[in-house]
Design a protein around this motif. Structure first.
Motif, PDB file in Angstrom:
ATOM      1  N   VAL A 276      14.781  38.862  52.497  1.00 19.89           N
ATOM      2  CA  VAL A 276      15.910  37.934  52.517  1.00 19.89           C
ATOM      3  C   VAL A 276      15.828  37.020  53.727  1.00 19.89           C
ATOM      4  O   VAL A 276      16.169  35.841  53.652  1.00 19.89           O
ATOM      5  CB  VAL A 276      17.243  38.711  52.511  1.00 19.89           C
ATOM      6  N   LEU A 277      15.377  37.546  54.852  1.00 26.10           N
ATOM      7  CA  LEU A 277      15.176  36.779  56.080  1.00 26.10           C
ATOM      8  C   LEU A 277      13.720  36.885  56.488  1.00 26.10           C
ATOM      9  O   LEU A 277      13.120  37.966  56.402  1.00 26.10           O
ATOM     10  CB  LEU A 277      16.061  37.311  57.209  1.00 26.10           C
ATOM     11  N   THR A 278      13.160  35.780  56.975  1.00 28.47           N
ATOM     12  CA  THR A 278      11.757  35.766  57.360  1.00 28.47           C
ATOM     13  C   THR A 278      11.596  35.093  58.719  1.00 28.47           C
ATOM     14  O   THR A 278      11.957  33.918  58.893  1.00 28.47           O
ATOM     15  CB  THR A 278      10.904  35.009  56.319  1.00 28.47           C
ATOM     16  N   ASP A 279      11.081  35.849  59.696  1.00 31.60           N
ATOM     17  CA  ASP A 279      10.715  35.314  61.016  1.00 31.60           C
ATOM     18  C   ASP A 279      11.870  34.547  61.660  1.00 31.60           C
ATOM     19  O   ASP A 279      11.722  33.404  62.095  1.00 31.60           O
ATOM     20  CB  ASP A 279       9.492  34.409  60.885  1.00 31.60           C
ATOM     21  N   VAL A 280      13.036  35.207  61.736  1.00 27.06           N
ATOM     22  CA  VAL A 280      14.233  34.588  62.309  1.00 27.06           C
ATOM     23  C   VAL A 280      14.397  35.022  63.760  1.00 27.06           C
ATOM     24  O   VAL A 280      14.332  36.221  64.071  1.00 27.06           O
ATOM     25  CB  VAL A 280      15.488  34.978  61.498  1.00 27.06           C
ATOM     26  N   SER A 281      14.606  34.058  64.648  1.00 26.90           N
ATOM     27  CA  SER A 281      14.820  34.345  66.065  1.00 26.90           C
ATOM     28  C   SER A 281      16.048  33.585  66.567  1.00 26.90           C
ATOM     29  O   SER A 281      16.284  32.443  66.159  1.00 26.90           O
ATOM     30  CB  SER A 281      13.604  33.929  66.904  1.00 26.90           C
ATOM     31  N   MET A 282      16.827  34.223  67.430  1.00 32.42           N
ATOM     32  CA  MET A 282      17.990  33.575  68.044  1.00 32.42           C
ATOM     33  C   MET A 282      18.532  34.463  69.156  1.00 32.42           C
ATOM     34  O   MET A 282      18.262  35.664  69.196  1.00 32.42           O
ATOM     35  CB  MET A 282      19.086  33.325  67.004  1.00 32.42           C
ATOM     36  N   THR A 283      19.293  33.848  70.038  1.00 31.79           N
ATOM     37  CA  THR A 283      20.012  34.567  71.087  1.00 31.79           C
ATOM     38  C   THR A 283      21.484  34.222  70.966  1.00 31.79           C
ATOM     39  O   THR A 283      21.854  33.044  70.938  1.00 31.79           O
ATOM     40  CB  THR A 283      19.496  34.185  72.485  1.00 31.79           C
ATOM     41  N   ILE A 284      22.338  35.236  70.884  1.00 33.63           N
ATOM     42  CA  ILE A 284      23.774  35.047  70.738  1.00 33.63           C
ATOM     43  C   ILE A 284      24.441  35.425  72.056  1.00 33.63           C
ATOM     44  O   ILE A 284      24.496  36.603  72.419  1.00 33.63           O
ATOM     45  CB  ILE A 284      24.346  35.916  69.604  1.00 33.63           C
ATOM     46  N   PRO A 285      24.951  34.445  72.808  1.00 34.46           N
ATOM     47  CA  PRO A 285      25.588  34.751  74.088  1.00 34.46           C
ATOM     48  C   PRO A 285      27.029  35.203  73.899  1.00 34.46           C
ATOM     49  O   PRO A 285      27.616  35.047  72.830  1.00 34.46           O
ATOM     50  CB  PRO A 285      25.537  33.408  74.828  1.00 34.46           C
ATOM     51  N   SER A 286      27.597  35.778  74.931  1.00 36.42           N
ATOM     52  CA  SER A 286      29.010  36.137  74.904  1.00 36.42           C
ATOM     53  C   SER A 286      29.850  34.902  75.198  1.00 36.42           C
ATOM     54  O   SER A 286      29.336  33.854  75.591  1.00 36.42           O
ATOM     55  CB  SER A 286      29.290  37.234  75.929  1.00 36.42           C
TER      56      SER A 286
ATOM     57  N   ASN B 263      24.764  29.738  49.258  1.00 37.96           N
ATOM     58  CA  ASN B 263      24.871  31.127  48.825  1.00 37.96           C
ATOM     59  C   ASN B 263      23.482  31.743  48.665  1.00 37.96           C
ATOM     60  O   ASN B 263      22.563  31.106  48.138  1.00 37.96           O
ATOM     61  CB  ASN B 263      25.626  31.218  47.494  1.00 37.96           C
ATOM     62  N   GLY B 264      23.350  32.984  49.118  1.00 31.50           N
ATOM     63  CA  GLY B 264      22.099  33.704  48.951  1.00 31.50           C
ATOM     64  C   GLY B 264      21.030  33.383  49.964  1.00 31.50           C
ATOM     65  O   GLY B 264      19.892  33.832  49.819  1.00 31.50           O
ATOM     66  N   CYS B 265      21.382  32.620  51.009  1.00 28.17           N
ATOM     67  CA  CYS B 265      20.363  32.221  51.984  1.00 28.17           C
ATOM     68  C   CYS B 265      20.123  33.277  53.063  1.00 28.17           C
ATOM     69  O   CYS B 265      19.204  33.151  53.865  1.00 28.17           O
ATOM     70  CB  CYS B 265      20.737  30.891  52.641  1.00 28.17           C
ATOM     71  N   GLY B 266      20.969  34.320  53.121  1.00 31.94           N
ATOM     72  CA  GLY B 266      20.751  35.392  54.093  1.00 31.94           C
ATOM     73  C   GLY B 266      21.761  35.457  55.217  1.00 31.94           C
ATOM     74  O   GLY B 266      21.565  36.214  56.176  1.00 31.94           O
ATOM     75  N   LYS B 267      22.866  34.716  55.128  1.00 30.15           N
ATOM     76  CA  LYS B 267      23.847  34.690  56.213  1.00 30.15           C
ATOM     77  C   LYS B 267      24.450  36.074  56.464  1.00 30.15           C
ATOM     78  O   LYS B 267      24.494  36.550  57.607  1.00 30.15           O
ATOM     79  CB  LYS B 267      24.963  33.687  55.910  1.00 30.15           C
ATOM     80  N   SER B 268      24.943  36.721  55.400  1.00 29.75           N
ATOM     81  CA  SER B 268      25.568  38.032  55.557  1.00 29.75           C
ATOM     82  C   SER B 268      24.555  39.079  55.983  1.00 29.75           C
ATOM     83  O   SER B 268      24.866  39.958  56.802  1.00 29.75           O
ATOM     84  CB  SER B 268      26.255  38.456  54.253  1.00 29.75           C
ATOM     85  N   THR B 269      23.357  38.997  55.458  1.00 30.65           N
ATOM     86  CA  THR B 269      22.306  39.934  55.854  1.00 30.65           C
ATOM     87  C   THR B 269      21.975  39.776  57.325  1.00 30.65           C
ATOM     88  O   THR B 269      21.786  40.773  58.045  1.00 30.65           O
ATOM     89  CB  THR B 269      21.044  39.710  55.001  1.00 30.65           C
ATOM     90  N   LEU B 270      21.909  38.547  57.800  1.00 27.00           N
ATOM     91  CA  LEU B 270      21.652  38.308  59.223  1.00 27.00           C
ATOM     92  C   LEU B 270      22.764  38.907  60.071  1.00 27.00           C
ATOM     93  O   LEU B 270      22.504  39.563  61.085  1.00 27.00           O
ATOM     94  CB  LEU B 270      21.530  36.809  59.489  1.00 27.00           C
ATOM     95  N   LEU B 271      24.012  38.696  59.663  1.00 27.44           N
ATOM     96  CA  LEU B 271      25.141  39.221  60.423  1.00 27.44           C
ATOM     97  C   LEU B 271      25.066  40.750  60.514  1.00 27.44           C
ATOM     98  O   LEU B 271      25.265  41.334  61.591  1.00 27.44           O
ATOM     99  CB  LEU B 271      26.447  38.790  59.760  1.00 27.44           C
TER     100      LEU B 271
END
Length: 268
Positions: A16-26, A36-44
């Protein structure tokens, strides 16, 4: 801080997700957008440690999330699923108390004052003894957010927190989340379908399609007619707000009079 490094996530044999990178700060609001179906909920769920990654790594405070216990994660991250269900007959106050169980377990006492403080922050203190099922949609969502506040986590991850709410209640919830970021320093990541709400409320937008990151930056850096066309196949015009930093999407046909495919931004 949550970091994802080249993660790939799937169900069965399907990625569902492929080679995704990110940094989530506070102390910031990050909106995840995409079709729809792009992987948003799976990423969360992956960022919350609720879904194991196939490749790469998710780190919480520079430590692999797989090395954290569920109780330890609950002290750092509160996850609110889309349309969560409450037990039958529970009051608002009893619902919020469950946020303490995530941190301390079922057999520790609950600080009633802290419960009321969480309800106060969400404008629900006067509803503490009301049955949860008697609340409106907006009130229910505020009660769920109060639960996450009682959990005292530093990061709040929400899957479509404005779904099934009318416009007034959507704005009410988004204003509340903005206040929590500003007053409590809570980091917020939320999946949103309304691209204009993402632009107006988020400090950062991450756009996904086909399981990959298509854009990542401030609303002014990310939102463009080209991106909306690429994500949704929709033709729009982009109007600036007075600051020029938070663009606004308008269906092309309403601006030019052309007969184009109608676009409802609440579904974007």
């Amino acid at each position: 801080m949550i970091e994802a490094s080249s993660i790939s996530v799937g169900y069965g044999t399907h990625d569902v997700l492929t080679d995704v990178s990110m940094t989530i700060p506070s102390a910031s609001i990050t909106a995840l957008i995409g079709p729809n179906g792009c992987g948003k909920s799976t990423l969360l769920k992956s960022l919350a440690g609720l879904h194991r990654v196939r490749e790469g790594e998710v780190r919480l405070k520079e430590k692999s999330i797989g090395r954290w216990s569920r109780k330890s994660i609950a002290r750092e991250i509160a996850f609110l699923a889309q349309s969560p269900e409450a037990p039958e007959g529970v009051t608002v106050g009893q619902l919020v108390e469950h946020g303490g169980f995530a941190r301390s377990g079922l057999f520790h006492g609950v600080d009633r004052t802290s419960v009321l403080d969480a309800l106060e922050m969400t404008g629900m203190k006067d509803h503490a003894d009301r049955p949860f099922r008697a609340l409106s949609g907006g009130e229910r969502q505020r009660a769920w957010i109060a639960l996450t506040l009682f959990q005292e986590a530093e990061m709040l991850l929400l899957d479509e927190p404005t779904s099934y709410l009318d416009m007034g209640h959507q704005i009410e919830i988004l204003d509340l989340l903005m206040k929590l970021k500003e007053n409590q320093g809570i980091g917020i990541v939320m999946v949103l379908h309304d691209i204009n709400q993402a632009s107006q409320y988020a400090d950062r937008i991450i756009a996904l399609k086909d399981g990959t990151v298509q854009a990542d930056g401030t609303p002014g850096e990310v939102i463009s007619a080209e991106l909306v066309q690429r994500l949704y196949g929709a033709q729009v015009s982009i109007l600036p707000d007075p600051t020029g930093l938070r663009p606004f999407c308008v269906p092309r046909g309403r601006v030019s009079g052309q007969s184009t495919r109608p676009v409802a931004t609440s579904a974007v």
